[in-house]
Design an enzyme around this catalytic site. Structure first.
Site, short mmCIF file in Angstrom:
data_model
loop_
_atom_site.label_atom_id
_atom_site.label_comp_id
_atom_site.label_asym_id
_atom_site.label_seq_id
_atom_site.Cartn_x
_atom_site.Cartn_y
_atom_site.Cartn_z
N GLU A 1 -4.74 10.74 17.62
CA GLU A 1 -5.20 12.13 17.58
C GLU A 1 -6.15 12.34 16.39
O GLU A 1 -7.17 13.03 16.53
CB GLU A 1 -4.00 13.09 17.48
N GLU B 1 -9.10 -0.68 7.10
CA GLU B 1 -7.82 -0.84 7.77
C GLU B 1 -7.96 -0.57 9.27
O GLU B 1 -7.40 -1.28 10.10
CB GLU B 1 -6.80 0.12 7.15
N GLN C 1 0.83 -1.20 0.00
CA GLN C 1 0.00 0.00 0.00
C GLN C 1 0.87 1.25 0.00
O GLN C 1 1.67 1.44 0.92
CB GLN C 1 -0.87 -0.02 1.26
N GLY C 2 0.73 2.11 -0.99
CA GLY C 2 1.54 3.33 -1.05
C GLY C 2 0.72 4.56 -0.71
O GLY C 2 0.19 5.22 -1.59
N TYR C 3 0.61 4.84 0.57
CA TYR C 3 -0.20 5.99 1.02
C TYR C 3 0.71 7.09 1.60
O TYR C 3 0.87 8.14 1.01
CB TYR C 3 -1.17 5.54 2.11
N SER C 4 1.29 6.80 2.77
CA SER C 4 2.05 7.83 3.51
C SER C 4 3.25 8.33 2.72
O SER C 4 3.88 7.59 1.97
CB SER C 4 2.56 7.28 4.83
N SER D 1 4.27 -1.25 3.89
CA SER D 1 4.48 -2.55 4.54
C SER D 1 4.98 -3.57 3.54
O SER D 1 4.33 -3.77 2.51
CB SER D 1 3.17 -3.09 5.12
#
Lengths: 374, 387, 374, 387
Positions: D371, D248, D131-134, D166
């Site tokens: 948060e 997720e 998964q390429g998110y951040s 990951s």
């Protein structure tokens, strides 16, 4: 855990509507407090509970009740908690009705309970702490009956109850579950000292000074009082947990509303992130406490042997969360929250009493540990 | 040091000879304090006598200059006097917002005339003051106050309402923040003093959740106040108020923690003797925090006196001290079980535990909420942006 | 509690400068960790401690030391904590030096400590928990000396120490303070199994399998080992508390700096009030922990009989606060805080080890309760 | 109901006959899971066999349609299958981000062609996804991403960097958020799929505080991606991403809590048997919270399935579950004392307790920080202003 059935949802709505209309602080708690009512609750309202069938919620259908369970009682008690409604519902219709279930006393007392004419109280504690196994109040056989000696305290509604279900020791020693006997003590038999509690509810300290009772005052069997008592305590604790969830939810709703209205520094205080995070945390905790209370009720109803554990979890969690809710509620209300005029302080006081009733968080955490084998 | 030793022995002898036995008993509540005032109520002759004797020497305010009714003692001498009083358990001869709050502000901002007029009265316990800060619409945002003082040439005309005025119904005079300009929020506030018997002043006690009414709502309806009763410059009353708030926060931070005597604060567990292992664990965790805070209090006051404390540190102390005091009373209630829930019985001393517990809930609200204190620490000590 | 004297302030500045320059993670902790150093610290740096006189901080002046006290040791240890400096300062110059103070071993070992040639370790724990009174390792008289049997663990620096000060039982039974004897066990006498701890420091598990020692290995007197041990433990615990305050302060400073740099949603994250309040709360807690640590040191130095209580308060409070500081530190750093590359994680690991050393928070809270009589 | 009973007995018989004994042992760690992929590594023949047998029936993804490689089971049947697998302790035959994350998104947003192409591969365990998110500059503010996809007519040209991918070093394909427009922050993002062997893709493992490296930095340097590998509309990838994040968060909330079996989550105290009264008190308080949360999990999933859960409630669960898991591991460390601090000894199983404890610190960061979850609850559930 299945979700609520349609019948349960309808019951919840009925109770919610009835108690919001009739059971709120202005009409009930404040009214009876400020007029010095000696019962601590309104008998008219209690009659309306009866008219709606709620006094018989846990009474079997073939004995005239609704024949419902702890889950349904929890739904009603959450609304009672939310509205701070003073009533003998928990002691009479839930814990008391469960105690005498299936005994000869059920036949004697259920009719009165059903019409709202008979109020029950449960006399368990003998010191400032809750510890039913350690009951020391003695009941000695004399002739055909018993003579009781000792004292009880924190007997909620004990000052006005028609019958006080009293745990006494007929054999064994403090600490044993065996050897306890539950007695149905009629009004006037013992010396009742009325006490007002912090939440303006009424309780009693009771002295048993050679109180003589007939043999038929025994609920269930002699020396086997733990059985009806455990039924009453499980139901009472799960019910108190549900009521605490209502107290928490009521306080939290009131507080979130206030956050959306009150301005300081030119902003609604609900815009301040520190308060947002605390309110969001509290919201989650209340949901969790509600799930725990419903789980306990469900396991009681299904006769699951994990019910005792689930009840201890529910009572401890609900008391913790309600305590957080009322503390945050007063703090977020600021000065107005400290005034008698505002209702948020009433939640603070109610939580203190309910948190203590049938065992405080320490008692129930310890129970969780013991039941889990550590 | 020799001089200080002489002072100590003289002080000890004088206290032994003059402090009445009754005034060596611990105070049981705020009601045991001596508040003074125009029409003072004394609980006993001993209480009156003790106040008068101490006032005569200026020892109700030992560190104030003698010219203003004080004892003129040095910091070291003041400390010796406190120690010697503590040694015999002597009660404070006089408790007053005049001493703890207005006095320091007058000493710093007052005119010579104001000092000469008001301070000796305060020192002798002849006047009882109350504080007019908070308003219904201005709680944490104190400077958002709306009570208006119009300049009428020879006097101010004051209209508005205050709230949370401690003992306003028993006070002789008030020190009060009023809006003298709407051009600036902070620089449009003035600090005025006036007599509570001035026409147009009225008070209404507020009943609290504890059942007590130590606070009032205070109403001003065309109240005329002479021009010379402003402390500091007109429109600069916020400076006076801030100075005074620092003093108030220090005082509140120390409340209920048994004084600032380092480890002398004592153990809650020792007082409660919990018979439940789980409660004992919570109380032991509390005792660690309370004893550590007591060490901090001691250090803070030393730093404060030496000018080494950060100016915002009273906020940190106020926050930590009041949160701790609330926790203390939660534990007292837990240990008290159902006994502590009784509200009006003789056995429970009229619900003392429960009422004291409810009272502490206000600690983290009055004198600036915990949230305000944390904002101050974040901004002024940590330098966080936009705080 | 008096504020720091000018001499103390100067010492603090010297230590702060020295350790910031030479003792930081890049030059020390990471360097030794990543090069597989078996000591777990740099001997060159330890020699510099000696050059500055710091190895003799607690050694009397007439024996060549600085003759200072626990307050001064605390000032140095706070800087060690802040820089995560690996060194045998706490075990050797503080706890160890105090243990042998005034004994024949002082004359033998102080000269080596002063020049940085002699490292001491303290072998107390025999299980995963700390409980010196319960020492069971046996020392039996044989001929002119003793034979030791048993095992020790969590002996910090025990793998490289020249002398391992070992608590053994010469009489009485586990639980008694009487009957313990402290032995100076020379390197190589017992079987040492080197262990790397979570913070990359080195410790030992030690097996005593018929280890024979001469009579002069006894520190102080036979059966009276509690006296030197208590000196060592008080000094070690107060020192660990001070080091924990440094860990907390270092982590907190790093975190507050990050809050002022990191942007999210177009704002510095330090602008978010929820984080501001948590950071402000933490700041106050660190100040309180520091005051508690200094108070404990001061009472040790003045021989006050409340020192044991103050030490327990300090160790428990400092561990609690440091734990909060490192947890908040990692969380507020977000993802980067989870990487080995960033130093904040090193604080997390160091706190875990120091928090456990010489008794964890539960041990010291219990001690506070016992010393307070409940 | 009769049909379901038949399904149950048939399923039970089939599982009894086909699930290898080794695959009925509890998993000891993530490493025991079967991840599949182009070049799969199987721990044993039994593991491979079990995956293949289950894939054949579509039971690696029992609730997906049969056309896409699924089992085509109803919700009730899926539940029965899970119950019957749990009865004999059967391991999940295949663990994959393709199943838990990409699959649901493709089912909802993918074209028929995409579904036909990718889903059966996922179901058979023939492809491993990451998964390429951040991104380094976009952590909590996920939509602040900068990785750029330029429209080059017949393909996208991708440049930029991802982080916290990951197992990127072990994945065959990536599903990835890229910026296709700078005109709007949220509506300029597209959701693309591409092969990790495409020229210009490189990965670098990130070493964590636990010493392990489950995550990578992933770099894109002029990576060419065919136009038809966008899921959903161009510039509307944020909708896909949000849908997927919900899945997720649910998954993470349940991690480490021993599944969602109500009171079946078990007692930490029973596992640790604390011998210290104060630690026991803390563990008992934890057990209350954990058992209550387990009841909530059970209720939440029932509500979720019935469509009665608030859409933002996964945030509440994620927050509560991860904070609880961190606390659990703090207590495990406390109970483990100095044993648990050993990092590389055989006795400590190479520091398992300490490494697991360190790992949990990421629970409240990954998948949206605590948060962020609290912000979501405050805004979407409580309706607080400006949240």
């Amino acid at each position: 855990m299945p979700l609520l059935t349609d019948d349960q949802k309808m019951l919840k709505e009925t109770a919610a509507g009835f108690l919001a209309d009739e059971g709120g602080p202005a009409k009930q708690l404040r009214h009876w407090r400020d007029t010095g009512c000696t019962d601590g609750y309104g008998t008219e309202l209690w009659k309306k509970f009866a008219e709606l069938g709620l006094t018989g919620i846990c009474i079997p259908e073939d004995q005239g009740g609704l024949g419902l369970g702890s889950v349904e009682a929890a739904l009603v008690l959450e609304e009672i908690g939310r509205n701070l409604t003073p009533s003998p519902f928990l002691t009479t219709a839930v814990a008391g009705a469960r105690a005498i279930e299936g005994t000869a006393h059920a036949e004697r007392l259920y009719p009165g309970i059903l019409v709202g004419d008979c109020v029950l109280a449960l006399a368990v504690d003998e010191s400032r702490g809750h510890s039913p196994e350690k009951t020391g109040l003695s009941a000695e056989r004399r002739g055909n009956g018993f003579v009781l000696n000792g004292a009880k305290q924190f007997v909620v509604h004990g000052n006005s109850a028609d019958v006080i279900l009293t745990v006494a020791r007929t054999s064994g020693s403090p600490g044993d579950r065996d050897g306890l006997t539950l007695f149905a003590v009629p009004k006037g038999a013992a010396e009742v000292d009325s006490v007002t509690l912090a939440d303006s509810s009424k309780a009693a300290r009771i002295k048993f000074d050679n109180v003589e009772l007939d043999a038929d005052a025994v609920v269930s069997e002699v020396d086997n009082g733990w059985t009806p008592l455990a039924r009453a305590l499980n139901a009472g604790r799960a019910g108190a947990a549900a009521e605490l969830v209502g107290v928490a939810a009521g306080a939290s709703t009131m507080t979130v509303e206030y956050l959306k209205q009150r301005k300081q520094f030119g902003k609604l205080i609900g815009e301040f992130q520190a308060l947002q995070h605390r309110a969001a945390h509290l919201h989650g905790e209340i949901e969790i406490a509600r799930a725990a209370a419903l789980k306990a009720a469900e396991l009681i109803d299904s006769g699951d042997d994990r019910a005792e554990l689930a009840v201890a979890v529910a009572k401890a969690k609900a008391a913790d969360v309600a305590s957080l809710a009322v503390r945050e509620g007063v703090q977020m209300h600021g000065g107005i929250g400290m005034t008698d005029e505002h209702d948020i302080g009433l939640y603070l006081k109610r939580e203190a009493v309910l948190g203590e009733l049938f065992g405080d968080v320490y008692y129930h955490r310890n129970k969780v540990a013991e039941l889990s084998g550590y | 040091m020799a001089d200080l030793d002489i002072f100590r022995s003289e002080t000890r002898a004088w206290l032994e000879a003059n402090c009445p036995a009754e005034m060596r008993e611990p105070m049981r509540s705020e009601a045991d304090a001596c508040w003074g005032g125009r029409n003072p109520t004394f609980q006993s002759d001993a209480q009156r006598h003790w106040m008068e004797l101490m006032a005569e020497r200026g020892w109700t305010v030992p560190h104030w200059p003698k010219d203003y009714g004080g004892g003129g003692l040095s910091t070291a001498e003041t400390k010796v006097l406190k120690e010697e009083m503590a040694r015999i358990g002597a009660r404070s001869p006089l408790t007053s917002f005049g001493i703890s709050m207005l006095g320091p502000a007058l000493l710093k901002f007052g005119t010579e005339e104001q000092k000469k007029h008001f301070l000796p009265e305060i020192a002798r316990g002849e006047i009882r003051w109350c504080q007019g800060y908070s308003e219904p619409g201005a709680g944490s945002d104190l400077a958002g106050l709306a009570t208006k003082a119009e300049d009428k040439g020879d006097h101010w005309l004051i209209n508005g309402q205050k709230v949370w005025t401690s003992y306003a119904d028993k006070a002789d005079w008030i020190f009060c923040l009023v809006r003298t300009s709407t051009e600036s929020k902070h620089q449009g506030i003035s600090f005025v003093l006036f007599d509570m018997t001035t026409p147009g002043v009225s008070t209404k006690p507020i009943k609290l959740i504890s059942g007590y009414s130590p606070f009032c709502e205070t109403f001003f309806d065309d109240v005329k106040v002479p021009k010379d009763q402003v402390v500091g410059e007109v429109n600069r009353g916020w400076d006076v108020a801030k100075y005074l708030l620092g003093h108030e926060r220090e005082m509140i931070a120390g409340m209920g923690l048994g004084g600032m005597g380092g480890l002398g604060a004592g153990s809650l567990g020792a007082a409660l003797k919990p018979d439940n292992a789980l409660l004992r664990a919570d109380i032991a965790a509390f005792d660690v925090d309370a004893l550590a805070f007591a060490a901090m209090s001691e250090r803070f006051f030393e730093m404060f006196k030496a000018g080494e404390a950060h100016p915002a540190s009273p906020s940190m102390m106020k926050y930590a001290g009041t949160e701790l005091n609330k926790r203390r009373h939660e534990l007292v209630m837990a240990a008290g079980g159902s006994d502590a829930l009784e509200w009006d019985s003789e056995r429970s001393k009229n619900g003392k535990n429960a009422r004291d517990w409810l009272r502490t809930k206000g600690n983290s609200i009055e004198g600036g909420t915990s949230e305000i204190q944390l904002n101050i620490v974040a901004k002024h000590i940590l330098g966080l942006p936009g705080a």
